[in-house]
Design a protein around this motif. Structure first.
Motif, PDB file in Angstrom:
ATOM      1  N   ASN A  97       0.853  -1.179   0.000  1.00  0.00           N
ATOM      2  CA  ASN A  97       0.000   0.000   0.000  1.00  0.00           C
ATOM      3  C   ASN A  97       0.890   1.231   0.000  1.00  0.00           C
ATOM      4  OD1 ASN A  97       1.024  -0.062   2.598  1.00  0.00           O
ATOM      5  ND2 ASN A  97      -0.942   0.200   3.616  1.00  0.00           N
ATOM      6  N   GLU A 102       1.296  -2.546   4.484  1.00  0.00           N
ATOM      7  CA  GLU A 102       0.420  -3.663   4.168  1.00  0.00           C
ATOM      8  C   GLU A 102       0.711  -4.169   2.760  1.00  0.00           C
ATOM      9  OE1 GLU A 102      -4.343  -4.618   4.638  1.00  0.00           O
ATOM     10  OE2 GLU A 102      -3.730  -2.640   3.943  1.00  0.00           O
ATOM     11  N   LEU A 104      -0.445  -5.894  -0.661  1.00  0.00           N
ATOM     12  CA  LEU A 104      -1.648  -6.129  -1.446  1.00  0.00           C
ATOM     13  C   LEU A 104      -1.497  -7.387  -2.301  1.00  0.00           C
ATOM     14  CD1 LEU A 104      -2.294  -2.449  -2.614  1.00  0.00           C
ATOM     15  CD2 LEU A 104      -3.038  -3.586  -0.511  1.00  0.00           C
TER      16      LEU A 104
END
Length: 221
Positions: A97, A102, A104
């Motif tokens: 991200n 995070e 993806l």
């Protein structure tokens, strides 16, 4: 004379500014030859090695730039975007991200290497496919009318470049979505079709040594 001194001072300031700002080059994270496109700076994909701090829902990546990044992979797992599993020491390609907290899409590049084949769609008699190697090298398997040039991962997709027989020297670039990647299965999807490949089982060479069948005399003392 005063005007000349002022002009020379301004020119020197401009030259100093250009030399101090333009002399630096930004380091670009490449994935060991698999993604050396000139537009690589626009690709957010992080390339590196799976670190020892990796857990079920956390991926640690030691990047090619030497940084160590921890990312939550819950989203990727829940959306079936973890391909090839997580193995410490394997090369990884991760689409993060914006904050790089995070993941993806997570792709194990080591799991992608090897020979991938499927039955010939024309008659099913032979196995056809391609061989993915390190450094962006890809070779065709039983595909005489198609010559593969390179492969790389771009924004979580597999890019293959090839030249078809009779098409001159024009290169054809195709982007595939990864649907599945396991030790024995690779499923790709383009804008029209789905392609299901299996890892090629190489035949073991026949041994020249022939064993004779046992007889009753072999058991006599």
């Amino acid at each position: 004379m005063k005007k000349f001194s002022i002009i020379m001072t301004l020119v020197s300031a401009v030259v100093f500014t250009i030399s101090s700002c333009g002399g630096k080059t930004q380091q670009v994270p490449f994935d060991n030859g698999d993604s050396t496109d000139m537009n690589a700076t626009q690709d957010p994909t992080i390339y590196g090695v799976c670190g020892e701090g990796t857990a079920m829902n956390t991926l640690q990546v030691v990047t090619d730039l030497g940084d160590t990044i921890q990312m939550d992979i819950t989203y990727a797992r829940e959306n079936n975007q973890v391909f090839g599993g997580l193995q410490v020491g394997d090369r990884m390609a991760v689409v993060p991200n914006a904050k790089k907290t995070e993941a993806l899409v997570v792709i194990n590049q080591a799991a992608l290497l090897g020979n991938w084949v499927m039955p010939n769609p024309l008659d099913g008699s032979d196995e056809v496919g391609f061989r993915i190697k390190e450094g962006g090298i890809v070779e065709g398997i039983e595909q005489s009318s198609l010559t593969y040039k390179t492969w790389r991962l771009v924004r979580g997709k597999l890019e293959l470049v090839d030249v078809r027989e009779g098409g001159g020297e024009e290169e054809e670039v195709t982007l595939y979505d990864l649907v599945r990647l396991t030790p024995d299965s690779l499923i790709l999807k383009d804008s029209e079709d789905i392609y299901e490949y299996g890892r090629q089982q190489l035949k073991k060479p026949d041994s020249d040594i022939k064993l004779e069948e046992a007889s009753e005399d072999d058991y006599k003392i």
